[in-house]
Design a protein around this motif. Structure first.
Motif, short mmCIF file in Angstrom:
data_model
loop_
_atom_site.label_atom_id
_atom_site.label_comp_id
_atom_site.label_asym_id
_atom_site.label_seq_id
_atom_site.Cartn_x
_atom_site.Cartn_y
_atom_site.Cartn_z
N CYS A 91 -77.49 -60.04 -42.18
CA CYS A 91 -77.77 -59.84 -43.60
C CYS A 91 -76.53 -59.37 -44.36
CB CYS A 91 -78.92 -58.86 -43.78
SG CYS A 91 -78.67 -57.27 -42.94
N THR A 92 -75.72 -58.53 -43.73
CA THR A 92 -74.52 -58.03 -44.40
C THR A 92 -73.51 -59.15 -44.59
OG1 THR A 92 -73.39 -57.36 -42.37
CG2 THR A 92 -74.85 -55.75 -43.37
N TYR A 93 -73.44 -60.08 -43.65
CA TYR A 93 -72.51 -61.20 -43.77
C TYR A 93 -73.04 -62.24 -44.77
CZ TYR A 93 -70.86 -59.16 -39.40
OH TYR A 93 -70.41 -58.29 -38.44
N ALA A 94 -74.34 -62.39 -44.86
CA ALA A 94 -74.92 -63.45 -45.70
C ALA A 94 -74.98 -63.07 -47.18
CB ALA A 94 -76.32 -63.79 -45.20
N CYS A 95 -75.12 -61.80 -47.48
CA CYS A 95 -75.30 -61.38 -48.88
C CYS A 95 -74.01 -61.62 -49.67
CB CYS A 95 -75.70 -59.91 -48.96
SG CYS A 95 -75.79 -59.30 -50.66
N PRO A 96 -74.06 -62.45 -50.72
CA PRO A 96 -72.84 -62.70 -51.50
C PRO A 96 -72.41 -61.50 -52.34
CG PRO A 96 -74.72 -63.78 -52.50
CD PRO A 96 -75.20 -63.21 -51.20
N PHE A 97 -73.29 -60.52 -52.51
CA PHE A 97 -72.96 -59.35 -53.31
C PHE A 97 -72.52 -58.17 -52.44
CE2 PHE A 97 -76.12 -61.81 -55.68
CZ PHE A 97 -75.42 -62.04 -56.86
N GLY A 98 -72.58 -58.30 -51.12
CA GLY A 98 -72.14 -57.23 -50.22
C GLY A 98 -73.02 -55.99 -50.25
N ILE A 99 -74.32 -56.17 -50.42
CA ILE A 99 -75.22 -55.03 -50.61
C ILE A 99 -75.75 -54.41 -49.31
CG2 ILE A 99 -77.40 -54.29 -51.66
CD1 ILE A 99 -75.10 -54.89 -53.66
N PRO A 100 -76.34 -55.14 -48.39
CA PRO A 100 -76.94 -54.48 -47.21
C PRO A 100 -75.90 -53.73 -46.38
CG PRO A 100 -77.67 -56.76 -47.37
CD PRO A 100 -76.55 -56.59 -48.36
N LYS A 101 -76.29 -52.59 -45.88
CA LYS A 101 -75.44 -51.80 -44.98
C LYS A 101 -76.22 -51.63 -43.68
CE LYS A 101 -72.59 -50.95 -48.42
NZ LYS A 101 -72.01 -52.19 -48.85
N VAL A 102 -75.51 -51.41 -42.60
CA VAL A 102 -76.17 -51.15 -41.32
C VAL A 102 -75.79 -49.75 -40.86
CG1 VAL A 102 -76.30 -51.80 -38.89
CG2 VAL A 102 -76.32 -53.57 -40.65
N ASP A 103 -76.81 -48.94 -40.61
CA ASP A 103 -76.60 -47.62 -40.04
C ASP A 103 -76.34 -47.83 -38.56
OD1 ASP A 103 -77.01 -45.16 -38.71
OD2 ASP A 103 -78.33 -44.44 -40.31
N ASP A 104 -75.08 -47.63 -38.15
CA ASP A 104 -74.70 -47.90 -36.76
C ASP A 104 -75.33 -46.94 -35.77
OD1 ASP A 104 -73.15 -50.18 -37.29
OD2 ASP A 104 -71.44 -48.94 -37.88
N VAL A 105 -75.71 -45.75 -36.21
CA VAL A 105 -76.36 -44.80 -35.31
C VAL A 105 -77.79 -45.23 -35.03
CG1 VAL A 105 -77.11 -42.40 -35.03
CG2 VAL A 105 -74.89 -42.91 -36.09
N LYS A 106 -78.52 -45.56 -36.10
CA LYS A 106 -79.92 -45.97 -35.94
C LYS A 106 -80.04 -47.47 -35.67
CE LYS A 106 -81.62 -42.30 -38.90
NZ LYS A 106 -82.24 -41.94 -40.17
N ASN A 107 -78.92 -48.20 -35.84
CA ASN A 107 -78.91 -49.64 -35.62
C ASN A 107 -79.96 -50.36 -36.46
OD1 ASN A 107 -77.50 -51.67 -34.32
ND2 ASN A 107 -79.10 -51.95 -32.77
N VAL A 108 -79.93 -50.03 -37.76
CA VAL A 108 -80.91 -50.63 -38.67
C VAL A 108 -80.27 -50.84 -40.04
CG1 VAL A 108 -81.86 -48.39 -39.41
CG2 VAL A 108 -83.28 -50.44 -39.52
N MET A 109 -80.66 -51.93 -40.69
CA MET A 109 -80.15 -52.24 -42.02
C MET A 109 -80.90 -51.42 -43.05
SD MET A 109 -81.19 -53.96 -44.97
CE MET A 109 -81.65 -55.64 -45.24
N TYR A 110 -80.17 -51.01 -44.10
CA TYR A 110 -80.81 -50.37 -45.24
C TYR A 110 -80.16 -50.89 -46.51
CZ TYR A 110 -76.76 -47.21 -45.32
OH TYR A 110 -75.49 -46.70 -45.37
N LYS A 111 -80.94 -50.97 -47.55
CA LYS A 111 -80.46 -51.39 -48.87
C LYS A 111 -81.49 -50.98 -49.90
CE LYS A 111 -82.57 -55.80 -49.64
NZ LYS A 111 -83.25 -55.26 -50.82
N CYS A 112 -81.11 -51.13 -51.15
CA CYS A 112 -82.03 -50.82 -52.26
C CYS A 112 -83.29 -51.67 -52.14
CB CYS A 112 -81.31 -51.11 -53.58
SG CYS A 112 -82.40 -51.33 -55.01
N ASP A 113 -84.43 -51.02 -52.21
CA ASP A 113 -85.70 -51.75 -52.26
C ASP A 113 -86.40 -51.45 -53.58
OD1 ASP A 113 -86.53 -49.18 -51.86
OD2 ASP A 113 -87.59 -49.58 -49.99
N MET A 114 -85.57 -51.10 -54.56
CA MET A 114 -86.04 -50.77 -55.91
C MET A 114 -87.15 -49.72 -55.87
SD MET A 114 -86.85 -53.24 -59.21
CE MET A 114 -86.24 -54.71 -58.45
N CYS A 115 -87.03 -48.77 -54.90
CA CYS A 115 -88.05 -47.72 -54.75
C CYS A 115 -89.45 -48.33 -54.82
CB CYS A 115 -87.90 -46.62 -55.80
SG CYS A 115 -86.42 -45.62 -55.62
N TYR A 116 -89.70 -49.27 -53.94
CA TYR A 116 -90.94 -50.04 -54.02
C TYR A 116 -92.19 -49.16 -54.00
CZ TYR A 116 -94.21 -53.84 -53.57
OH TYR A 116 -95.24 -54.72 -53.80
#
Length: 192
Positions: A91-116
């Motif tokens: 996801c981090t490589y595919a996003c053209p805006f560079g938004i998703p980040k991966v928490d390397d400790v938890k090994n999970v992606m996180y990004k804005c979910d517009m406070c769903y």
């Protein structure tokens, strides 16, 4: 159409209240999913908040091999499911805006979910709730895209691939200067 994030860069003062508000949102584990970027460091103090753009056809979700990223009924692109995400960073490589980040400790992606958890109940996301200058607003999508008092952008051209986003950006009004932006007020370069 529902409500979307509207970002007006001309109003941002770089206070990072949106970053702190995002960190304090329940369920974010004190990881901000909002970033404030310096537009031209060394040349200007201009800053801009950077949330997820919530693409209509999100490359992050399309590239996820385990379908960890889902799209809510209102079009909000949600952060990866903790149970499904394998931290592969596709996801981090595919996003053209560079938004998703991966928490390397938890090994999970996180990004804005517009406070769903908030926006699905009609409440504004934390970033918009705490912004002191109305740089970030939670507004009606149709109204801001088709009847905005200033130029907006929600379609982006990446080498011929057009990506439409639900996050809408307010552009400087260089024709009427109604909102205070003047091209002649640009920063002088050292060699001028």
């Amino acid at each position: 159409m529902g409500k979307v994030l509207y970002i007006d860069y001309e109003r941002c003062i770089g206070c990072k209240a949106c970053v702190i508000g995002c960190e304090e949102c329940s369920g974010h584990d004190h990881l901000s999913r909002m970033f404030v970027d310096e537009l031209s460091p060394g040349e200007t103090v201009a800053t801009s908040p950077t949330p997820c753009m919530h693409c209509k056809t999100p490359a992050c979700a399309e590239s996820c091999p385990v379908q960890a990223i889902s799209i809510a009924p209102d079009g909000t692109v949600l952060s990866a499911s903790l149970e499904k995400c394998i931290g592969c960073k596709n996801c981090t490589y595919a996003c053209p805006f560079g938004i998703p980040k991966v928490d390397d400790v938890k090994n999970v992606m996180y990004k804005c979910d517009m406070c769903y958890d908030r926006t699905s109940k009609g409440r504004p996301p934390m970033c918009a709730s705490v912004c002191p200058t109305d740089t970030i607003r939670f507004v009606d999508e149709e109204e801001i895209k088709y009847d905005s008092p200033k130029p907006v952008q929600y379609k982006w051209d990446f080498g011929g691939t057009i990506i439409e986003t639900r996050t809408v950006i307010g552009l400087p009004d260089t024709e009427t200067h109604r909102f205070g932006y003047w091209e002649s007020e640009g920063v002088q370069k050292h060699n001028e």
